[in-house]
Design an enzyme around this catalytic site. Structure first.
Site, mmCIF file in Angstrom:
data_model
loop_
_atom_site.group_PDB
_atom_site.id
_atom_site.type_symbol
_atom_site.label_atom_id
_atom_site.label_comp_id
_atom_site.label_asym_id
_atom_site.label_seq_id
_atom_site.Cartn_x
_atom_site.Cartn_y
_atom_site.Cartn_z
ATOM 1 N N LEU A 64 0.824 -1.201 0.000
ATOM 2 C CA LEU A 64 0.000 0.000 0.000
ATOM 3 C C LEU A 64 0.861 1.256 0.000
ATOM 4 O O LEU A 64 2.044 1.205 0.327
ATOM 5 C CB LEU A 64 -0.926 -0.033 1.220
ATOM 6 C CG LEU A 64 -1.816 -1.290 1.302
ATOM 7 C CD1 LEU A 64 -2.408 -1.448 2.689
ATOM 8 C CD2 LEU A 64 -2.905 -1.232 0.248
ATOM 9 N N LYS A 170 14.352 -0.134 6.243
ATOM 10 C CA LYS A 170 13.994 0.474 4.956
ATOM 11 C C LYS A 170 14.191 1.983 4.977
ATOM 12 O O LYS A 170 14.796 2.557 4.055
ATOM 13 C CB LYS A 170 12.540 0.135 4.606
ATOM 14 C CG LYS A 170 12.032 0.773 3.311
ATOM 15 C CD LYS A 170 12.773 0.268 2.090
ATOM 16 C CE LYS A 170 12.348 0.997 0.811
ATOM 17 N NZ LYS A 170 11.001 0.624 0.359
ATOM 18 N N LYS A 245 8.756 11.042 0.216
ATOM 19 C CA LYS A 245 7.945 10.361 1.236
ATOM 20 C C LYS A 245 8.838 9.599 2.212
ATOM 21 O O LYS A 245 8.667 9.688 3.437
ATOM 22 C CB LYS A 245 6.978 9.394 0.562
ATOM 23 C CG LYS A 245 6.263 8.448 1.518
ATOM 24 C CD LYS A 245 5.833 7.170 0.794
ATOM 25 C CE LYS A 245 5.573 6.062 1.792
ATOM 26 N NZ LYS A 245 5.323 4.766 1.144
#
Length: 301
Positions: A64, A170, A245
């Site tokens: 997502l 990450k 982001k």
């Protein structure tokens, strides 16, 4: 195995296709109907909601866009936990903040479902080729249980620790990637402005102490490398807004633990500036054009 796969975009779609190629049965859902139709044409069953998909799977995988999407898809009235049976493992491969990953994992655990955060590295090419790296935050027993399944979509499956640590790995990796790309861009621009050939400079960097992935595999200067976004007008690859982001996730997480990330914050500001100039959809290596002198087409003095 019957897998519920939710989120079939640029990354999720290829990942789901690789599971089909491996012989698994899929029930799929995405808010974009054409993404569902594309997987249905390959043999997947289509579901009308995340709840409906989760209720049919022996395992649930989600891919997502962001933290709010993950919370909604898992915790909403028509979401995963509303439909999934107890004991079914849940795997979220989205890139989100560690706090949200742990919050959703705790809710899943309370519902009776073991959950792993398993963000990926490798981009759309890795998703297509099944060569992704999975950074997995999960209990050891769950990691061993899901590793064979992840191996159908990735080449490197790494156990990072308990819930949330996959996301930690990450965002730290991508913060460093964003910083290093800016460093390579500045060095390449400076060298060319001072009169050295770009390929010669890149060759020297890549056999010297400045060598890094941003220089030797994904060089941002046009004409230095083939088969990278710089060779095709910065199309494809990993978008500027996606890097922005991830840098935002890293700096927000740093605030929570009062950790200094001065270079990460500076990188975030530069990508924000570049995005505001209309470059959000370009590959993140296009940041080199923001940093060029005006006479060379750069966006700032």
């Amino acid at each position: 195995m019957k897998i519920a796969f939710i989120g079939l975009g640029n990354m999720g779609g290829p990942m789901a296709r690789n599971l089909l190629k491996a012989g698994h049965s899929l029930v799929v859902f995405d808010v974009v109907q054409r993404n569902v139709d594309a997987l249905a044409a390959l043999g997947a069953a289509a579901a009308t909601s995340a709840k409906a998909a989760a209720g049919q799977g022996e395992v649930v995988i989600t891919m997502l866009p962001s933290s709010p999407h993950v919370k909604s898809v898992y915790l909403g009235a028509d979401g995963v936990l509303a439909g999934v049976s107890g004991g079914i493992p849940l795997i979220d491969s989205s890139t989100i903040d560690p706090h949200t990953a742990r919050e959703v994992a705790a809710a899943a655990h309370a519902h009776g479902n073991p959950m792993a955060d398993a963000p990926v590295s490798g981009g759309t090419g890795g998703a297509e080729g099944g060569t992704l790296t999975f950074m997995v935050g999960a209990e050891p027993a769950l990691f061993e249980r899901i590793r064979p399944l992840l191996a159908h979509m990735g080449k490197n499956i790494v156990h990072c620790g308990d819930a949330g640590t996959g996301q930690v790995a990450k965002i730290c990796n991508n913060m460093l990637l964003g910083i290093s790309m800016i460093g390579v861009a500045e060095a390449m621009n400076l060298g060319v402005a001072l009169g050295i050939d770009a390929k010669v400079l890149a060759g020297i960097i890549n056999t010297s102490s400045g060598r890094c992935w941003s220089s030797d595999t994904y060089n941002p200067y046009p004409g230095v490398m083939d088969n990278v976004p710089a060779a095709r007008g910065y199309t494809g690859g990993f978008g500027t807004d996606l890097m922005l982001k991830d840098l935002g996730l890293a700096t927000d997480a740093a605030k929570q633990v009062r950790q200094t990330v001065a270079m990460g914050a500076m990188a975030q500001q530069l990508y924000q500036l570049w995005s505001s100039q209309g470059a959000g959809a370009q590959d993140f290596s296009a940041i080199i054009n923001l940093l060029k002198k005006p006479s060379a087409g750069g966006g700032v003095p």
